[in-house]
Design a protein around this motif. Sequence first.
Motif, PDB file in Angstrom:
ATOM      1  N   ASP A  93       0.481  -1.013   0.118  1.00 44.95           N
ATOM      2  CA  ASP A  93       0.098  -0.001   0.137  1.00 44.95           C
ATOM      3  C   ASP A  93       0.619   1.237   0.162  1.00 44.95           C
ATOM      4  O   ASP A  93       0.490   2.268  -0.677  1.00 44.95           O
ATOM      5  CB  ASP A  93      -1.172   0.144   1.080  1.00 44.95           C
ATOM      6  N   ARG A  94       1.620   1.567   0.817  1.00 46.17           N
ATOM      7  CA  ARG A  94       2.573   2.505   1.185  1.00 46.17           C
ATOM      8  C   ARG A  94       3.771   2.421  -0.322  1.00 46.17           C
ATOM      9  O   ARG A  94       3.390   3.794  -0.742  1.00 46.17           O
ATOM     10  CB  ARG A  94       3.644   2.390   2.130  1.00 46.17           C
ATOM     11  N   LEU A  95       4.094   1.918  -0.855  1.00 47.60           N
ATOM     12  CA  LEU A  95       4.630   1.847  -2.585  1.00 47.60           C
ATOM     13  C   LEU A  95       3.848   2.412  -3.528  1.00 47.60           C
ATOM     14  O   LEU A  95       3.680   3.385  -4.195  1.00 47.60           O
ATOM     15  CB  LEU A  95       5.051   0.697  -2.768  1.00 47.60           C
ATOM     16  N   CYS A  96       2.908   1.744  -3.155  1.00 49.42           N
ATOM     17  CA  CYS A  96       1.686   2.216  -4.348  1.00 49.42           C
ATOM     18  C   CYS A  96       0.989   3.043  -4.582  1.00 49.42           C
ATOM     19  O   CYS A  96       0.692   4.250  -5.228  1.00 49.42           O
ATOM     20  CB  CYS A  96       0.719   1.314  -5.051  1.00 49.42           C
ATOM     21  N   GLU A  97       0.614   3.883  -3.078  1.00 54.02           N
ATOM     22  CA  GLU A  97       0.110   5.080  -2.867  1.00 54.02           C
ATOM     23  C   GLU A  97       0.747   6.049  -3.182  1.00 54.02           C
ATOM     24  O   GLU A  97       1.291   7.466  -4.324  1.00 54.02           O
ATOM     25  CB  GLU A  97       0.578   5.350  -1.777  1.00 54.02           C
ATOM     26  N   ASN A  98       2.902   5.803  -3.392  1.00 52.64           N
ATOM     27  CA  ASN A  98       3.540   6.708  -4.446  1.00 52.64           C
ATOM     28  C   ASN A  98       3.506   6.985  -5.971  1.00 52.64           C
ATOM     29  O   ASN A  98       3.838   8.224  -6.133  1.00 52.64           O
ATOM     30  CB  ASN A  98       4.979   6.218  -3.147  1.00 52.64           C
ATOM     31  N   LEU A  99       3.001   5.880  -6.248  1.00 54.04           N
ATOM     32  CA  LEU A  99       2.681   5.862  -7.553  1.00 54.04           C
ATOM     33  C   LEU A  99       1.398   5.836  -7.868  1.00 54.04           C
ATOM     34  O   LEU A  99       1.184   6.048  -9.330  1.00 54.04           O
ATOM     35  CB  LEU A  99       3.416   4.334  -7.782  1.00 54.04           C
ATOM     36  N   GLY A 100       0.548   6.231  -6.980  1.00 55.58           N
ATOM     37  CA  GLY A 100      -0.691   6.634  -7.435  1.00 55.58           C
ATOM     38  C   GLY A 100      -1.514   5.432  -7.666  1.00 55.58           C
ATOM     39  O   GLY A 100      -2.203   5.725  -8.913  1.00 55.58           O
ATOM     40  N   ILE A 101      -1.153   4.408  -7.289  1.00 50.94           N
ATOM     41  CA  ILE A 101      -1.653   2.559  -8.072  1.00 50.94           C
ATOM     42  C   ILE A 101      -2.565   2.408  -6.572  1.00 50.94           C
ATOM     43  O   ILE A 101      -2.289   1.640  -5.992  1.00 50.94           O
ATOM     44  CB  ILE A 101      -0.913   2.108  -8.260  1.00 50.94           C
ATOM     45  N   PRO A 102      -3.802   1.622  -7.105  1.00 51.97           N
ATOM     46  CA  PRO A 102      -4.592   1.902  -5.425  1.00 51.97           C
ATOM     47  C   PRO A 102      -4.631  -0.004  -5.700  1.00 51.97           C
ATOM     48  O   PRO A 102      -3.994  -0.449  -6.176  1.00 51.97           O
ATOM     49  CB  PRO A 102      -5.862   1.444  -6.210  1.00 51.97           C
ATOM     50  N   VAL A 103      -4.330  -0.259  -4.389  1.00 46.18           N
ATOM     51  CA  VAL A 103      -4.426  -1.646  -4.014  1.00 46.18           C
ATOM     52  C   VAL A 103      -5.909  -2.505  -3.513  1.00 46.18           C
ATOM     53  O   VAL A 103      -6.392  -1.379  -2.649  1.00 46.18           O
ATOM     54  CB  VAL A 103      -3.136  -1.215  -2.618  1.00 46.18           C
ATOM     55  N   TRP A 104      -6.146  -3.450  -4.214  1.00 50.13           N
ATOM     56  CA  TRP A 104      -8.067  -3.424  -3.399  1.00 50.13           C
ATOM     57  C   TRP A 104      -7.567  -4.431  -2.547  1.00 50.13           C
ATOM     58  O   TRP A 104      -7.816  -6.194  -3.452  1.00 50.13           O
ATOM     59  CB  TRP A 104      -8.728  -3.522  -4.351  1.00 50.13           C
ATOM     60  N   PRO A 105      -7.973  -5.039  -0.834  1.00 51.79           N
ATOM     61  CA  PRO A 105      -8.074  -6.598  -1.219  1.00 51.79           C
ATOM     62  C   PRO A 105      -8.968  -6.837  -1.229  1.00 51.79           C
ATOM     63  O   PRO A 105     -10.525  -6.141  -0.665  1.00 51.79           O
ATOM     64  CB  PRO A 105      -7.446  -6.298   0.510  1.00 51.79           C
ATOM     65  N   TRP A 106      -9.485  -7.997  -1.343  1.00 49.67           N
ATOM     66  CA  TRP A 106     -10.776  -8.714  -1.359  1.00 49.67           C
ATOM     67  C   TRP A 106     -11.155 -10.021  -1.165  1.00 49.67           C
ATOM     68  O   TRP A 106     -10.690 -10.885  -1.622  1.00 49.67           O
ATOM     69  CB  TRP A 106     -11.503  -8.637  -3.050  1.00 49.67           C
ATOM     70  N   HIS A 107     -11.668 -10.280   0.411  1.00 51.73           N
ATOM     71  CA  HIS A 107     -12.405 -11.304   0.542  1.00 51.73           C
ATOM     72  C   HIS A 107     -13.585 -11.208   1.476  1.00 51.73           C
ATOM     73  O   HIS A 107     -13.970 -10.080   2.192  1.00 51.73           O
ATOM     74  CB  HIS A 107     -10.915 -12.222   1.756  1.00 51.73           C
ATOM     75  N   GLY A 108     -13.332 -12.180   1.790  1.00 54.83           N
ATOM     76  CA  GLY A 108     -14.648 -12.224   2.875  1.00 54.83           C
ATOM     77  C   GLY A 108     -14.427 -11.439   3.983  1.00 54.83           C
ATOM     78  O   GLY A 108     -15.870 -10.532   4.212  1.00 54.83           O
ATOM     79  N   ASP A 109     -13.151 -10.314   4.901  1.00 51.69           N
ATOM     80  CA  ASP A 109     -13.226  -9.759   5.884  1.00 51.69           C
ATOM     81  C   ASP A 109     -13.532  -8.147   5.125  1.00 51.69           C
ATOM     82  O   ASP A 109     -14.005  -7.973   6.281  1.00 51.69           O
ATOM     83  CB  ASP A 109     -12.159 -10.142   6.534  1.00 51.69           C
ATOM     84  N   VAL A 110     -13.530  -8.043   3.494  1.00 52.64           N
ATOM     85  CA  VAL A 110     -13.787  -6.841   3.312  1.00 52.64           C
ATOM     86  C   VAL A 110     -15.340  -6.437   3.039  1.00 52.64           C
ATOM     87  O   VAL A 110     -15.790  -7.178   2.812  1.00 52.64           O
ATOM     88  CB  VAL A 110     -12.799  -7.162   1.791  1.00 52.64           C
ATOM     89  N   THR A 111     -15.082  -4.390   3.106  1.00 47.30           N
ATOM     90  CA  THR A 111     -16.215  -4.485   3.296  1.00 47.30           C
ATOM     91  C   THR A 111     -17.093  -4.211   2.034  1.00 47.30           C
ATOM     92  O   THR A 111     -16.544  -4.466   0.972  1.00 47.30           O
ATOM     93  CB  THR A 111     -16.147  -2.883   3.607  1.00 47.30           C
ATOM     94  N   SER A 112     -18.196  -4.211   1.655  1.00 52.99           N
ATOM     95  CA  SER A 112     -18.939  -3.988   0.128  1.00 52.99           C
ATOM     96  C   SER A 112     -18.928  -2.876  -0.132  1.00 52.99           C
ATOM     97  O   SER A 112     -18.207  -2.895  -1.644  1.00 52.99           O
ATOM     98  CB  SER A 112     -19.842  -4.851   0.500  1.00 52.99           C
ATOM     99  N   THR A 113     -18.627  -2.025   0.033  1.00 56.16           N
ATOM    100  CA  THR A 113     -18.145  -0.677  -0.189  1.00 56.16           C
ATOM    101  C   THR A 113     -17.160  -0.713  -0.874  1.00 56.16           C
ATOM    102  O   THR A 113     -16.811  -0.005  -2.263  1.00 56.16           O
ATOM    103  CB  THR A 113     -18.178   0.414   0.865  1.00 56.16           C
ATOM    104  N   SER A 114     -15.611  -1.128  -0.484  1.00 54.91           N
ATOM    105  CA  SER A 114     -14.659  -1.022  -1.194  1.00 54.91           C
ATOM    106  C   SER A 114     -14.355  -2.014  -2.338  1.00 54.91           C
ATOM    107  O   SER A 114     -13.904  -1.414  -2.868  1.00 54.91           O
ATOM    108  CB  SER A 114     -13.545  -2.184  -0.307  1.00 54.91           C
ATOM    109  N   LYS A 115     -15.007  -3.096  -1.979  1.00 52.90           N
ATOM    110  CA  LYS A 115     -15.718  -3.564  -3.775  1.00 52.90           C
ATOM    111  C   LYS A 115     -16.181  -3.047  -4.583  1.00 52.90           C
ATOM    112  O   LYS A 115     -15.676  -3.387  -5.468  1.00 52.90           O
ATOM    113  CB  LYS A 115     -16.745  -4.937  -2.813  1.00 52.90           C
TER     114      LYS A 115
END
Length: 739
Positions: A93-115
């Motif tokens: 996340d920290r590396l990609c934030e510097n690059l302007g690239i979003p990182v998306w975790p996706w599994h059962g515990d991740v909120t529907s809003t993020s998905k």
Amino acid sequence: MAASQAFLQLDPRIQRYLWAEGWGALRDVQEQAIPLILPGNQDVLVAASTASGKTEAAFLPALTHLLGQPDEGLIVYISPLKALINDQFGRLDRLCENLGIPVWPWHGDVTSTSKRKFMQKPTGVLLITPESLEATLCNRGTSIAALFKRMTFFVIDELHAFIGTERGKQLQALMHRIEIVLGRTVPRIGLSATLGDMGLAARFLRSSCPVAIVDATSTGSQLLILVKGFEEHPTTGETSNKSKLEAERAPLAIAQHMFKILRGSNNLVFPNSRREVERYTHLLNGLCEQAQVPKEFWPHHGNLSKEIRYETEAALKQRERSATAVCTSTLELGIDIGAVKSVAQIGTPPSVASLRQRLGRSGRREGEPAILRGYVIEDALDERASLETRLRLDTVQTAAAISLLLENWFEPPAVHGEHYSTLVQQLLSSIAQYGGLQAAHAFRLLCTPPGPFERVSKDAFAELLRTLGQKEILTQDHAGLLLHGRVGDKIVNHYSFYAAFTSDEEFRIVSGGKALGTLPVSQIMTPGQRILFGGRTWLIEAIDEEHKTIHVASAKGGTPPLFDGSGGRVHTRVRQRMRDIYVAQDALPFLDTTAQRFLGEGRKTFATLALADRLLLDHGSQAILLTWLGDATNEAIACLLMSHGIQAFTGRLGVEIHRAGHSLQEIKNLLADIASRPVAPVDELLTKAGNLVHQKWDGLLSPHLLRQSYASSNLELDEALDWLQATFKSRSYQVSSDT
């Protein structure tokens, strides 16, 4: 950052990030992988030791490639564990934030809003499990092309955890189905620390074209190993509380040694079952209480709640206090728990590959050795001691695994297997994805090369469709379109459908209506077989596969069998190394005095019984065929015998044969006859076999396909026949009593 061609190929923004993070140089695996991955035009397999920088070896060039595209792209990272996804999110996340690239975790515990946010703009890095990817294809079939339109890479972490499993076949199918929708191949990057055969692993990653290989597994770090032996004095019959305590002196002594040695540092302790995890955690924390010191020992296994597992992982990560996890294989994989000082293995390791994976957690700091402590428990020798006890099998098997580890050998990946169970799941999922499929389209999609089930013939596929139709899993409309049937619709719409595997199930052991406990079973079992359970010998009367229950009665007399249902599947190379250790005379430097005594006692029994030259041993009502082969080959020999009317089962020394009045010479003659004939069809070999339903959807298969599926994954028939032919053609073995 030391200058290197690989570093100079990275995007300038990534270069600046690495400088700011204080990187002195790229690691060897990164130097090798970056130029191969960067063009984005080939599959790459990256094998390197734990904590060697594999993740960065994949993502530094993959992100550079992504940044060089005219449109925003997508990298799909697939992990076997949600916890590993959470770890990688923190690292990326920290590396990609510097690059302007979003990182998306996706599994059962991740909120529907993020998905939903990802669905609106599917770019960046998607971190996902096979089960969540399955749900996406199954429930969002019409959106798949748009979701993955800009995908540039699949990155598969812990590749070895997928190879040869239902999840592995599912993963192959998911990647293939996405590529079919996109109409193009997507480069695959496989990451692993433990691969016994790079060629087989590469073919698992993709079988239809060459895969570039980066092998940086040799670290050259110092390895310290010590195996300690402990002698147990088992009790028999009814026992008092005092004698029960005495009967557990060896586990307590092991706990006391670990308490003394491990306190004050971070470590991992691997017993061989969830039950043993609980036992040793309890013993160790009891010692903490007695010493009036803070708790340092934490449990970790699959049956614990998520909160308890996270608590253990957090204890290992924090630096203020020392912590040791007592765990099952749940902590073998690459969850970031920081550096541990040592790894302890209690009992025989499940495999050499597993031992290597566990040991990779230790010695990760610069200049620190990797430390392995092994603990073996052997029963004291007396006039009632079994052959297994007299041979000190646990000590010798542990020594064999360690000696192979030191030679850098470990089990090759098991890539064979037709996996009809997973084909059922993928067929149902594909029908959901497309809203229905013609049978010919379904076969082309899943079973035509380079499809994941290319070993499945048209006839077998047609038989599968007929069986699923009879069970109302599938139905066909008037145009011949395959649709979910009444039962199939319920299956697909249940949340449990997306997993291709079931949790490990144990059979209940019941005698006279009374439950005795549970026993893990990984091989064929039939009525008439004898098993060890709770220190006693039992005769199997019936097997209720639907309710996972084995009905037993107390076995009267006879010598106890060697099978006790526990342990992993042992490879032929391990058994042959055990035989080599018995024959040799030299001491093994990694054994302590007690373990060395155990080895000497085992060698003495081996020599006294002349086992190097024996084929058959008289073992009371049983005969033992000494093969020194792996479990899959022994089970194949047992099936060959059963097809000729002889009850036979796999054991730790070879194949246990129920004599039923047959002399040893008659059994030897039968084996010679089997060796001279062509192998019978699998249906004939397994016609009397029970306990074939091992994979999730096996219960939906026809008897014929179930037998084919089991044999393809569990029996080494070719090796069995080769051994029988070589044995009875080239050597004249003796038969003998083991007494």
